[in-house]
Design a protein around this motif. Structure first.
Motif: not given
Length: 424
Positions: A190, A192, A196, A227, A269, A271
């Motif tokens: 993941g 993000v 976040r 990220m 968080l 996937w």
């Protein structure tokens, strides 16, 4: 015979447009060879999230003139921290700035698609002929070269063919009848926006590895800190039981139940609509048959514990290109002038042994990370006792890439955990 509408016959064909295929094509094009690369997808691209590139890879990117671009797209982390996944306490650390000074080049983390793009642009500038929507389904040696057959029935030939066709390589079948080895572990990823996770108290400039019972969790920043990348890896009970639907999200949650607060904040968080089952293959010591040579995961797919899969593929192309340069005094007529027999033999003399050691060490590191009970306590004691600036277990892998067998440094032995006494 070529015409104005037909490109001249290439010196080298490369099958596979991933990181390994692109880096090899670039390395050979930089030696003045005509390179044609076939990629089965309709357009070039990569899936996944982050990659860790150790100094044994960044020094090659520097030689290619690509390191500055890669650094702009990635992050140069300050430390690598190993923590216990259950209590979150630091076990050991590596000062990555000092590591860069030791080996002469930095430790870089970068999004897989960004590295792929860097190599793709390098190939275009170097004049590599890039062909998409073309899947190679067969390889064959022919007089003075090798031939490939594409899925649509077309054939092409060159003086040499490099098969960078991945874990399920077709070309590998020319050398051995084997199958991928299922580790029963699965990876969730993941990436993000950093905003976040900022409130979660994550490390903004470090690579952090949490090691736990039959599982581990990795976190680090990407894309200049914009990220945040996470990887969750665990052993699947369904895989061990022989079920087909293994690695599902319910297993993810169960695998990390009882882990520390930082992991619990990161798990939501991940996937959850895709996951990657982890396979490698037993080491293969013969990579060349005639004028067909394996490269990257086709030759040595590793488990991910040493973060060397993409790195080894980049090294393969660099080593081969250096030996091609040594065996190519000049272009003669329509040929490349390369003594391919000698160049490929030199490539095969050094790369399989090194990669064998990486593949087997990766398996051992996976066992080490995932210990339970008293073995976990012994591992933690060993890690806590390590000197931050002890690089003895890294020199053989991060040091200069060997070009001949006698340059390969010795592998440092693992610490036998049974000799460690854990204080109560």
């Amino acid at each position: 015979m070529s015409s104005r509408n037909t490109p001249p016959r290439p010196d080298v064909l490369v099958a596979g447009g991933g990181i390994g295929g692109l880096s090899a094509a670039l390395a050979l094009a930089r030696q003045g060879l005509r390179v044609r690369l076939y990629e089965q997808a309709p357009e070039f691209g990569e899936v996944g999230a982050g990659l860790q590139l150790a100094p044994n890879c960044t020094r090659i990117l520097h030689e290619y003139g690509l390191l500055d671009e890669a650094v702009r797209l990635g992050v140069l982390p300050e430390r690598m921290l190993m923590k216990d996944a259950l209590d979150g306490k630091v076990l050991t650390r590596v000062d990555l700035k000092d590591l860069a000074r030791r080996y002469g080049f930095p430790y870089l983390v970068i999004h897989r698609s960004d590295l792929h793009g860097v190599l793709l642009r390098g190939c275009r500038r170097a004049g590599v002929e890039l062909v998409t929507g073309a899947r190679v389904v067969a390889y064959e040696n022919v007089p003075d070269g090798a031939r490939v057959t594409l899925a649509d029935g077309r054939e092409d030939r060159a003086e040499a063919v490099l098969a960078a066709d991945g874990l399920h390589s077709v070309a590998r079948e020319l050398l051995i009848d084997d199958e991928p080895v299922n580790s029963a572990y699965v990876a969730y990823r993941g990436a993000v926006p950093f905003e976040r996770v900022r409130a979660n108290g994550v490390h903004e400039k470090d690579v952090v590895l949490y090691v736990g019972p039959h599982a581990h969790f990795v976190q680090y920043p990407l894309r200049g800190g914009e990220m945040f990348n996470q990887v969750a890896v665990f052993r699947s009970p369904k895989a061990l039981a022989g079920a087909d639907d293994w690695g599902t999200p319910d297993e993810l949650d169960r695998a990390f139940a009882g882990t520390c607060e930082q992991i619990q904040k990161g798990l939501p968080l991940m996937w959850r609509d895709r996951w990657w089952r982890m396979f490698d293959r037993d080491p293969l010591m013969k990579w060349v048959t005639g004028r067909v040579a394996l490269l990257g995961d086709a030759a040595h797919p590793p488990l991910q514990y040493m973060a060397q899969g993409a790195v080894m593929a980049v090294e393969d192309g660099w080593v081969l290109a250096r030996h091609v340069a040594a065996q190519r005094p000049r272009r003669t007529g329509t040929g490349s002038g390369v003594d391919w027999g000698t160049a490929l033999a030199a490539y095969e003399a050094v790369r399989p042994e090194h990669c064998r050691r990486v593949v087997l060490t990766a398996r051992s590191w996976g066992e080490l990370w995932h210990h339970v009970g008293i073995r976990r306590e012994q591992r933690n004691a060993v890690m806590r006792a390590r000197d931050t600036y002890d690089y003895s277990f890294m020199d053989w892998i991060y040091g200069p890439t060997a070009l001949t067998p006698d340059q390969e440094p010795p592998m440092y032995p693992a610490v036998p955990l049974d000799s460690v006494v854990v204080s109560s």
